[in-house]
Design a protein around this motif. Sequence first.
Motif, short mmCIF file in Angstrom:
data_model
loop_
_atom_site.label_atom_id
_atom_site.label_comp_id
_atom_site.label_asym_id
_atom_site.label_seq_id
_atom_site.Cartn_x
_atom_site.Cartn_y
_atom_site.Cartn_z
N LEU A 134 16.26 -4.13 -3.74
CA LEU A 134 16.21 -2.70 -4.00
C LEU A 134 15.97 -2.00 -2.67
O LEU A 134 15.20 -2.50 -1.85
N THR A 135 16.58 -0.86 -2.48
CA THR A 135 16.30 -0.04 -1.31
C THR A 135 15.76 1.29 -1.82
O THR A 135 16.41 1.97 -2.62
N ILE A 136 14.53 1.62 -1.37
CA ILE A 136 13.86 2.83 -1.84
C ILE A 136 13.50 3.70 -0.65
O ILE A 136 12.96 3.22 0.36
N SER A 137 13.79 4.99 -0.76
CA SER A 137 13.39 5.98 0.23
C SER A 137 12.13 6.66 -0.31
O SER A 137 12.13 7.15 -1.44
N TYR A 138 11.05 6.64 0.49
CA TYR A 138 9.79 7.18 0.00
C TYR A 138 9.07 7.93 1.12
O TYR A 138 9.41 7.80 2.30
N MET A 139 8.06 8.72 0.73
CA MET A 139 7.26 9.46 1.71
C MET A 139 6.00 8.67 2.02
O MET A 139 5.29 8.24 1.12
N ASP A 140 5.75 8.45 3.32
CA ASP A 140 4.51 7.83 3.78
C ASP A 140 3.78 8.94 4.53
O ASP A 140 4.13 9.25 5.67
N LYS A 141 2.81 9.53 3.86
CA LYS A 141 2.14 10.74 4.34
C LYS A 141 3.20 11.81 4.56
O LYS A 141 3.71 12.36 3.61
N THR A 142 3.56 12.10 5.82
CA THR A 142 4.53 13.17 6.07
C THR A 142 5.88 12.63 6.53
O THR A 142 6.78 13.41 6.84
N ARG A 143 6.03 11.29 6.62
CA ARG A 143 7.27 10.72 7.14
C ARG A 143 8.10 10.08 6.03
O ARG A 143 7.57 9.38 5.17
N GLN A 144 9.39 10.34 6.07
CA GLN A 144 10.32 9.68 5.13
C GLN A 144 10.57 8.26 5.65
O GLN A 144 10.89 8.08 6.82
N LYS A 145 10.41 7.27 4.77
CA LYS A 145 10.63 5.88 5.16
C LYS A 145 11.54 5.22 4.13
O LYS A 145 11.69 5.70 3.01
N THR A 146 12.11 4.09 4.52
CA THR A 146 12.94 3.30 3.61
C THR A 146 12.38 1.89 3.58
O THR A 146 12.00 1.34 4.62
N VAL A 147 12.31 1.30 2.40
CA VAL A 147 11.84 -0.07 2.25
C VAL A 147 12.89 -0.86 1.46
O VAL A 147 13.52 -0.32 0.55
N THR A 148 13.05 -2.12 1.84
CA THR A 148 13.93 -3.02 1.11
C THR A 148 13.03 -4.04 0.41
O THR A 148 12.19 -4.68 1.06
N ILE A 149 13.18 -4.16 -0.91
CA ILE A 149 12.29 -5.00 -1.71
C ILE A 149 13.12 -6.08 -2.41
O ILE A 149 14.05 -5.76 -3.15
N PRO A 150 12.77 -7.37 -2.21
CA PRO A 150 13.44 -8.42 -2.97
C PRO A 150 13.15 -8.24 -4.47
O PRO A 150 12.00 -8.03 -4.85
N TYR A 151 14.19 -8.32 -5.30
CA TYR A 151 14.04 -8.11 -6.75
C TYR A 151 13.00 -9.05 -7.35
O TYR A 151 12.24 -8.66 -8.23
N LYS A 152 12.90 -10.28 -6.84
CA LYS A 152 11.96 -11.25 -7.40
C LYS A 152 10.49 -10.86 -7.15
O LYS A 152 9.59 -11.39 -7.79
N MET A 153 10.25 -9.90 -6.26
CA MET A 153 8.88 -9.43 -6.00
C MET A 153 8.47 -8.28 -6.92
O MET A 153 7.32 -7.85 -6.90
N VAL A 154 9.41 -7.77 -7.73
CA VAL A 154 9.13 -6.61 -8.59
C VAL A 154 8.37 -7.07 -9.84
O VAL A 154 8.86 -7.85 -10.62
N ALA A 155 7.13 -6.57 -9.98
CA ALA A 155 6.34 -6.87 -11.18
C ALA A 155 6.71 -5.92 -12.31
O ALA A 155 6.88 -6.32 -13.45
N LYS A 156 6.81 -4.62 -11.97
CA LYS A 156 7.17 -3.59 -12.95
C LYS A 156 7.95 -2.50 -12.25
O LYS A 156 7.67 -2.17 -11.10
N ALA A 157 8.90 -1.93 -12.98
CA ALA A 157 9.63 -0.79 -12.46
C ALA A 157 9.86 0.19 -13.60
O ALA A 157 10.02 -0.22 -14.76
N ARG A 158 9.83 1.47 -13.28
CA ARG A 158 10.09 2.50 -14.29
C ARG A 158 10.62 3.74 -13.60
O ARG A 158 10.43 3.93 -12.40
N LEU A 159 11.31 4.56 -14.37
CA LEU A 159 11.67 5.88 -13.86
C LEU A 159 10.39 6.67 -13.68
O LEU A 159 9.40 6.40 -14.37
N SER A 160 10.39 7.60 -12.78
CA SER A 160 9.19 8.39 -12.55
C SER A 160 9.57 9.85 -12.46
O SER A 160 10.73 10.19 -12.29
N VAL A 161 8.58 10.70 -12.60
CA VAL A 161 8.80 12.13 -12.51
C VAL A 161 8.26 12.59 -11.16
O VAL A 161 7.10 12.34 -10.83
N LYS A 162 9.11 13.23 -10.38
CA LYS A 162 8.73 13.72 -9.05
C LYS A 162 7.94 15.00 -9.22
O LYS A 162 8.41 15.94 -9.85
N LEU A 163 6.71 15.01 -8.72
CA LEU A 163 5.87 16.21 -8.85
C LEU A 163 5.91 17.04 -7.59
O LEU A 163 6.09 16.55 -6.52
#
Length: 163
Positions: A134-163
């Motif tokens: 999975l490739t996810i773009s996320y905010m780390d404090k004030t910086r936009q970052k991208t992380v690549t996550i092996p699917y086998k490391m995912v314990a739980k995933a869900r849609l989320s609501v951006k606040l």
Amino acid sequence: MCKEGNAIATIIDIVTQAVRPVIAEPFELVDVEYEKMGGDYVLSILVDKPGGITVEDTAELTDIISPLLDTIKPDPFPDQYMLEVSSPGLERPLKTAESLANAVGQYVNVSLYQAIDKVKVFEGDLLAFDGETLTISYMDKTRQKTVTIPYKMVAKARLSVKL
């Protein structure tokens, strides 16, 4: 997993196998949950369809699913339970590789079995999923970052609501 956890997992598997064939297009079986709420056991069958699910849909599906559950032999339920057929809501679980692939472009919350750079929960836009990573773009404090996550490391995933 404890003995009760195994029994609950077995109940969920049995119910999933029983109800999946009767939940026809346009409906999709999203998840089956069996848990104790207060003094009662609740069997939740989460169903969705494009455009969302209505109260009439849940009533119709309950009329199909309830008698079907009574035909399962041997009866997998150790206690009386309440059946709840409902929508997964805005934060629907993403339990399968297929559901993750369908969520590309959406805002997600992903919990990991082990941390990546000391982080175990990522929340951001799912940019890509190829079945392996999975490739996810996320905010780390004030910086936009991208992380690549092996699917086998995912314990739980869900849609989320951006606040």
